[in-house]
Design a protein around this motif. Structure first.
Motif, PDB file in Angstrom:
ATOM      1  N   GLU A   1      26.810  -2.617 -20.904  1.00 18.42           N
ATOM      2  CA  GLU A   1      27.093  -3.684 -20.694  1.00 18.42           C
ATOM      3  C   GLU A   1      26.545  -4.922 -20.733  1.00 18.42           C
ATOM      4  O   GLU A   1      25.286  -5.090 -21.243  1.00 18.42           O
ATOM      5  N   LEU A   2      27.199  -6.284 -21.087  1.00 12.28           N
ATOM      6  CA  LEU A   2      26.993  -7.734 -21.929  1.00 12.28           C
ATOM      7  C   LEU A   2      27.243  -8.541 -20.730  1.00 12.28           C
ATOM      8  O   LEU A   2      28.169  -7.940 -19.834  1.00 12.28           O
TER       9      LEU A   2
ATOM     10  N   ALA B   1      25.984 -12.051 -23.649  1.00 14.38           N
ATOM     11  CA  ALA B   1      24.526 -11.581 -24.399  1.00 14.38           C
ATOM     12  C   ALA B   1      24.118  -9.715 -23.457  1.00 14.38           C
ATOM     13  O   ALA B   1      24.681  -9.805 -22.477  1.00 14.38           O
ATOM     14  N   GLY B   2      24.122  -9.561 -24.613  1.00 17.64           N
ATOM     15  CA  GLY B   2      22.853  -8.472 -22.975  1.00 17.64           C
ATOM     16  C   GLY B   2      21.522  -7.912 -24.344  1.00 17.64           C
ATOM     17  O   GLY B   2      21.427  -8.043 -24.994  1.00 17.64           O
ATOM     18  N   THR B   3      21.233  -6.343 -23.101  1.00 20.95           N
ATOM     19  CA  THR B   3      19.830  -5.978 -24.109  1.00 20.95           C
ATOM     20  C   THR B   3      20.218  -4.609 -24.414  1.00 20.95           C
ATOM     21  O   THR B   3      21.241  -3.831 -23.333  1.00 20.95           O
ATOM     22  N   ILE B   4      20.433  -3.930 -25.905  1.00 28.90           N
ATOM     23  CA  ILE B   4      20.673  -2.905 -26.144  1.00 28.90           C
ATOM     24  C   ILE B   4      19.076  -2.029 -25.949  1.00 28.90           C
ATOM     25  O   ILE B   4      17.823  -2.516 -26.604  1.00 28.90           O
ATOM     26  N   ARG B   5      18.887  -0.427 -26.207  1.00 26.74           N
ATOM     27  CA  ARG B   5      17.719  -0.221 -25.825  1.00 26.74           C
ATOM     28  C   ARG B   5      18.111   0.944 -27.791  1.00 26.74           C
ATOM     29  O   ARG B   5      19.393   1.473 -27.571  1.00 26.74           O
ATOM     30  N   GLN B   6      17.495   0.149 -28.751  1.00 24.73           N
ATOM     31  CA  GLN B   6      17.601   1.180 -30.027  1.00 24.73           C
ATOM     32  C   GLN B   6      17.398   2.487 -30.294  1.00 24.73           C
ATOM     33  O   GLN B   6      18.216   3.050 -30.572  1.00 24.73           O
ATOM     34  N   SER B   7      16.900   2.326 -28.929  1.00 26.72           N
ATOM     35  CA  SER B   7      16.988   4.597 -29.092  1.00 26.72           C
ATOM     36  C   SER B   7      17.628   4.942 -28.811  1.00 26.72           C
ATOM     37  O   SER B   7      17.903   6.294 -28.371  1.00 26.72           O
TER      38      SER B   7
END
Length: 180
Positions: free
Chosen positions: A131-132, A145-151
């Protein structure tokens, strides 16, 4: 919003796709919080009369990245640091094996100034929901814009000095498109 409805083709020539990383760990102050630009990407946006009648799709080539900034760190970011940073990014992202990042929206809610875009993101060969945020930071510019978790996408965040300096699992993604 003064952006006409219709179909728009996007690329590095008329927009910007940024990745921002952050450091953590006991030696975090030694590392840089980086801003990395994706040099080769394309997208298609269909703008309807409302966000709900719109859609977005973006594809990026992760083999073409440029470090455009670095904040913090024990010393200022130098030109000689940039290739090392990109080499470390390549170890984590494996762009020769997984060159493409892609995103396709499935729903857009809210307003142009305060909305959300949900969809499927594929990174490192793994597809998952994201979700952005959607906003209009200035007249004629839309930003996702948003944050993603690499893992979540099978990417192991960079780490050095036995984990004393590492990147946070969360990486900020931002796409800005001026329509003026």
């Amino acid at each position: 919003m003064d952006i006409p409805t219709g179909d728009y083709d996007l690329s590095h020539d008329n927009g910007q796709l940024l990745i921002r990383t952050h450091t953590e760990g006991p030696a975090a102050a030694m590392g840089h919080n980086l801003t990395i630009e994706v040099d080769y990407w394309s997208g298609q946006v269909t703008l309807g009369t409302t966000p709900a009648t719109s859609q977005v799709q973006v594809t990026a080539d992760l083999r073409h990245l440029t470090v455009i900034g670095g904040a913090g760190g024990a010393k200022p970011l130098t030109e000689s640091d940039r290739p090392k940073i990109l080499a470390n990014a390549a170890k984590a992202l494996e762009p020769e094996r997984f060159p493409e990042l892609s995103f396709a929206s499935s729903a857009i809610d809210g307003t142009w100034d305060d909305g959300s875009v949900t969809g499927e993101l594929t990174v490192h060969g793994v597809t998952g929901p994201v979700e952005l945020r959607l906003d209009q930071p200035e007249q004629g510019v839309l930003r996702l814009a948003g944050t993603i978790r690499q893992s979540d996408f099978g990417v192991r965040p960079f780490s050095t000095m036995m984990g004393a300096l590492k990147l946070t699992d969360g990486v900020d993604i931002e796409v800005s498109i001026p329509f003026a």
